[in-house]
Write a protein that holds these residues in place. Structure first.
Motif: not given
Length: 160
Positions: A24, A7, A5
């Motif tokens: 990704e 983020t 992740d």
């Protein structure tokens, strides 16, 4: 399956969207790609060697395409070569493939060779002079001095 992740990193960075998307997408694509096997070596400060195992492929059956930030190696076997052969065991893969390598900025293919069932693709990083770091002198003339990172000291040449 582990999934990273990004983020927290996306919140604190600007302009790195392409890098995060690349990471990704590479993670997703790597799950299904295992043929043909390959090595990536660093053979110098700015030199790299990609070795792809292409046993059974002839030079005319392999295509290498270099685009900006992408190297594509494609192998296309002619299906008629095994039509009248009776294999008791077929352990050498004889299928078409496409292998993609994401390249960093300023990396270029300089050579490709096929020997002993291995495809050797030589890459080099060539940073343009305009993008190399320059030392700006305070006061005096505003002519920057190019910094040579290979020797770790100033070249002594002035660039305009």
């Amino acid at each position: 399956m582990n999934r990273f992740d990004f983020t927290p990193y996306r919140r604190n960075t600007v302009g790195f969207d392409r890098l995060f998307e690349l990471l990704e997408n590479t993670g997703r694509a790597a799950q299904n790609e295992n043929y043909p096997p390959f090595n990536i070596e660093r053979i110098g400060e700015n030199d790299y060697l990609v070795t792809v195992a292409v046993a059974g492929f002839k030079p005319e059956e392999i295509e290498i395409t270099a685009q900006q930030n992408l190297l594509i190696v494609t192998g296309s076997k002619h299906s008629d070569s095994n039509d009248n052969r009776d294999f008791l065991h077929m352990g050498i893969a004889n299928r078409n493939f496409e292998r993609r390598f994401q390249l960093a900025d300023h990396i270029h293919v300089t050579n490709a060779d096929l020997a002993d069932g291995l495809l050797l693709v030589t890459l080099v990083r060539e940073v343009p002079e305009a993008l190399k770091p320059r030392r700006i002198e305070i006061g005096g003339q505003n002519v920057p001095t190019v910094i040579d990172h290979d020797e770790g000291k100033k070249k002594g040449t002035k660039s305009a």
